[in-house]
Design a protein around this motif. Structure first.
Motif, PDB file in Angstrom:
ATOM      1  N   SER A  33      38.652  41.477  49.823  1.00  0.00           N
ATOM      2  CA  SER A  33      38.176  42.853  49.989  1.00  0.00           C
ATOM      3  C   SER A  33      39.295  43.776  50.462  1.00  0.00           C
ATOM      4  CB  SER A  33      37.019  42.907  50.991  1.00  0.00           C
ATOM      5  OG  SER A  33      35.948  42.154  50.529  1.00  0.00           O
ATOM      6  N   LEU A  34      40.062  43.328  51.458  1.00  0.00           N
ATOM      7  CA  LEU A  34      41.182  44.143  51.932  1.00  0.00           C
ATOM      8  C   LEU A  34      42.196  44.394  50.822  1.00  0.00           C
ATOM      9  CD1 LEU A  34      41.995  42.837  55.515  1.00  0.00           C
ATOM     10  CD2 LEU A  34      41.089  45.058  54.862  1.00  0.00           C
ATOM     11  N   PHE A  35      42.488  43.347  50.085  1.00  0.00           N
ATOM     12  CA  PHE A  35      43.445  43.456  48.995  1.00  0.00           C
ATOM     13  C   PHE A  35      42.945  44.433  47.934  1.00  0.00           C
ATOM     14  CE2 PHE A  35      45.627  41.707  45.188  1.00  0.00           C
ATOM     15  CZ  PHE A  35      46.919  41.900  45.615  1.00  0.00           C
ATOM     16  N   SER A  36      41.636  44.404  47.653  1.00  0.00           N
ATOM     17  CA  SER A  36      41.097  45.266  46.608  1.00  0.00           C
ATOM     18  C   SER A  36      40.937  46.715  47.070  1.00  0.00           C
ATOM     19  CB  SER A  36      39.764  44.727  46.090  1.00  0.00           C
ATOM     20  OG  SER A  36      38.791  44.754  47.100  1.00  0.00           O
ATOM     21  N   ILE A  37      41.131  46.978  48.339  1.00  0.00           N
ATOM     22  CA  ILE A  37      41.096  48.351  48.835  1.00  0.00           C
ATOM     23  C   ILE A  37      42.515  48.906  48.957  1.00  0.00           C
ATOM     24  CG2 ILE A  37      40.558  49.789  50.851  1.00  0.00           C
ATOM     25  CD1 ILE A  37      38.129  47.920  51.300  1.00  0.00           C
ATOM     26  N   VAL A  63      43.774  51.056  36.741  1.00  0.00           N
ATOM     27  CA  VAL A  63      43.727  50.528  38.117  1.00  0.00           C
ATOM     28  C   VAL A  63      42.287  50.535  38.614  1.00  0.00           C
ATOM     29  CG1 VAL A  63      44.379  51.025  40.510  1.00  0.00           C
ATOM     30  CG2 VAL A  63      46.100  51.132  38.711  1.00  0.00           C
ATOM     31  N   ILE A  64      41.560  51.596  38.356  1.00  0.00           N
ATOM     32  CA  ILE A  64      40.168  51.697  38.809  1.00  0.00           C
ATOM     33  C   ILE A  64      39.303  50.647  38.106  1.00  0.00           C
ATOM     34  CG2 ILE A  64      38.108  53.170  38.761  1.00  0.00           C
ATOM     35  CD1 ILE A  64      40.009  55.543  39.330  1.00  0.00           C
ATOM     36  N   ILE A  65      39.493  50.440  36.812  1.00  0.00           N
ATOM     37  CA  ILE A  65      38.696  49.453  36.072  1.00  0.00           C
ATOM     38  C   ILE A  65      38.981  48.034  36.573  1.00  0.00           C
ATOM     39  CG2 ILE A  65      38.417  48.344  33.813  1.00  0.00           C
ATOM     40  CD1 ILE A  65      38.655  51.147  32.573  1.00  0.00           C
ATOM     41  N   VAL A  66      40.253  47.675  36.683  1.00  0.00           N
ATOM     42  CA  VAL A  66      40.611  46.317  37.113  1.00  0.00           C
ATOM     43  C   VAL A  66      40.101  46.045  38.518  1.00  0.00           C
ATOM     44  CG1 VAL A  66      42.551  44.816  37.717  1.00  0.00           C
ATOM     45  CG2 VAL A  66      42.579  46.076  35.566  1.00  0.00           C
ATOM     46  N   PHE A  67      40.363  46.950  39.436  1.00  0.00           N
ATOM     47  CA  PHE A  67      39.945  46.702  40.812  1.00  0.00           C
ATOM     48  C   PHE A  67      38.454  46.959  41.028  1.00  0.00           C
ATOM     49  CE2 PHE A  67      44.484  46.713  41.377  1.00  0.00           C
ATOM     50  CZ  PHE A  67      44.624  45.605  42.184  1.00  0.00           C
ATOM     51  N   THR A  71      36.329  44.164  42.813  1.00  0.00           N
ATOM     52  CA  THR A  71      35.410  44.482  43.905  1.00  0.00           C
ATOM     53  C   THR A  71      34.010  43.964  43.602  1.00  0.00           C
ATOM     54  OG1 THR A  71      36.723  46.454  44.398  1.00  0.00           O
ATOM     55  CG2 THR A  71      34.484  46.371  45.303  1.00  0.00           C
ATOM     56  N   TYR A  72      33.582  44.091  42.356  1.00  0.00           N
ATOM     57  CA  TYR A  72      32.278  43.567  41.935  1.00  0.00           C
ATOM     58  C   TYR A  72      32.197  42.061  42.182  1.00  0.00           C
ATOM     59  CZ  TYR A  72      28.653  41.950  38.715  1.00  0.00           C
ATOM     60  OH  TYR A  72      27.580  41.320  38.167  1.00  0.00           O
ATOM     61  N   VAL A  73      33.234  41.336  41.821  1.00  0.00           N
ATOM     62  CA  VAL A  73      33.267  39.885  42.045  1.00  0.00           C
ATOM     63  C   VAL A  73      33.230  39.585  43.543  1.00  0.00           C
ATOM     64  CG1 VAL A  73      34.719  37.822  41.814  1.00  0.00           C
ATOM     65  CG2 VAL A  73      34.412  39.354  39.866  1.00  0.00           C
ATOM     66  N   GLY A  74      33.971  40.328  44.327  1.00  0.00           N
ATOM     67  CA  GLY A  74      33.978  40.130  45.784  1.00  0.00           C
ATOM     68  C   GLY A  74      32.620  40.380  46.415  1.00  0.00           C
ATOM     69  N   ILE A  75      31.943  41.431  45.981  1.00  0.00           N
ATOM     70  CA  ILE A  75      30.615  41.748  46.522  1.00  0.00           C
ATOM     71  C   ILE A  75      29.615  40.658  46.142  1.00  0.00           C
ATOM     72  CG2 ILE A  75      28.667  43.350  46.311  1.00  0.00           C
ATOM     73  CD1 ILE A  75      30.775  45.612  46.193  1.00  0.00           C
ATOM     74  N   ASN A  76      29.674  40.196  44.896  1.00  0.00           N
ATOM     75  CA  ASN A  76      28.780  39.100  44.491  1.00  0.00           C
ATOM     76  C   ASN A  76      29.053  37.839  45.302  1.00  0.00           C
ATOM     77  OD1 ASN A  76      27.219  40.432  42.661  1.00  0.00           O
ATOM     78  ND2 ASN A  76      28.437  39.839  40.891  1.00  0.00           N
ATOM     79  N   GLY A  77      30.313  37.564  45.610  1.00  0.00           N
ATOM     80  CA  GLY A  77      30.654  36.422  46.449  1.00  0.00           C
ATOM     81  C   GLY A  77      30.096  36.561  47.855  1.00  0.00           C
ATOM     82  N   MET A  78      30.157  37.771  48.398  1.00  0.00           N
ATOM     83  CA  MET A  78      29.595  38.002  49.737  1.00  0.00           C
ATOM     84  C   MET A  78      28.080  37.811  49.745  1.00  0.00           C
ATOM     85  SD  MET A  78      31.678  41.252  51.147  1.00  0.00           S
ATOM     86  CE  MET A  78      33.424  41.377  50.918  1.00  0.00           C
ATOM     87  N   ILE A  79      27.424  38.284  48.703  1.00  0.00           N
ATOM     88  CA  ILE A  79      25.972  38.123  48.608  1.00  0.00           C
ATOM     89  C   ILE A  79      25.616  36.642  48.527  1.00  0.00           C
ATOM     90  CG2 ILE A  79      23.975  38.509  47.095  1.00  0.00           C
ATOM     91  CD1 ILE A  79      25.278  41.254  46.413  1.00  0.00           C
TER      92      ILE A  79
END
Length: 183
Positions: A33-37, A63-67, A71-79
Motif C-alpha cells: 500500500s505504501l509503495f502504491s501511494i 501511471v494511474i492505470i498501472v497503480f 491498489t485494487y489487488v492490495g485492497i482485495n488482499g486486505m479484505i
C-alpha cells in the motif's frame, strides 16, 4: 506406522501461530500500500519536471492505470486477510500421521527463467482430498513414496504448523494446491 488423522481443538499456541501467519500478510500488504501511494506520486512528479517527455498526459494516465490495478489487488488482499482473521477461531486443527502417495517436481514457467517446486502429495481422510505440500529440495530427496510423516495443519490456511519426517521437523513447508490425483 498407521495412517490416522484427527481433528483437535485449537490451543493458545495454535492461535499464536495463526496470528503470526496473518501478521506476515498484513506487513506485506502494508508495504504494498505504501509503495502504491508513494511511487505513483514520485513518477507523476518526474513526468511533469522532465522537459524531454512530450506527451505527459499519456504517461500520467499509464501511471494511474498501472497503480490503480495494483491498489485494487492490495485492497482485495486486505479484505481477504480481514476475512481470514474473522474466521481464525473457526478453523479446525488436523494432526496425525499421513502417507506420502506421490512425489513430483513442478516447473513454474516464468518470463526470464523457470523455477522448480519440490512437492509431495498426501491424502487427508478427514477432508477426503489430496493435498500437495511444497518443501525444500534437500528434504524432498530424503522422502520416498510410501513414507509416513507426522503433520499438523489448519483447514483454512496454506501454512503447515508441523511436518515431521523421521523425528526431524521440516523447515519450509506449505500447501500449494488441492488437485485431483490419478493413481
Amino acid at each position: 506406522m498407521q495412517e490416522i488423522l484427527e481433528i483437535k481443538e485449537l490451543n493458545t499456541e495454535d492461535i499464536k501461530f495463526l496470528k503470526g501467519e496473518l501478521k506476515k500478510t498484513y506487513v506485506f500488504l502494508f508495504c504494498l500500500s505504501l509503495f502504491s501511494i508513494v511511487l505513483p506520486g514520485y513518477l507523476i512528479y518526474l513526468i511533469f519536471t522532465n522537459p524531454d517527455i512530450e506527451d505527459g498526459g499519456f504517461a500520467v494516465l499509464m501511471v494511474i492505470i498501472v497503480f490503480g490495478f495494483w491498489t485494487y489487488v492490495g485492497i482485495n488482499g486486505m479484505i481477504k486477510s480481514r476475512e481470514e482473521k474473522q474466521g481464525l477461531l473457526l478453523q479446525k486443527k488436523i494432526e496425525g500421521n499421513v502417507k506420502v502417495v506421490k512425489k513430483e517436481i513442478v516447473t513454474n514457467e516464468g518470463h526470464d527463467s523457470d523455477t522448480l517446486s519440490h512437492e509431495i502429495t498426501i491424502y487427508s481422510q478427514i477432508e477426503e482430498k489430496y493435498r500437495n505440500i511444497s518443501i525444500y529440495k534437500k528434504d524432498y530427496d530424503k522422502i520416498e513414496v510410501g513414507d509416513f510423516m507426522r503433520i499438523t495443519y489448519f483447514t483454512d490456511n496454506t501454512s503447515i504448523k508441523a511436518l515431521i519426517f523421521k523425528e526431524q521437523n521440516l523447515k519450509y513447508k506449505s500447501f500449494t494446491s488441492t488437485k485431483a490425483f490419478d493413481k
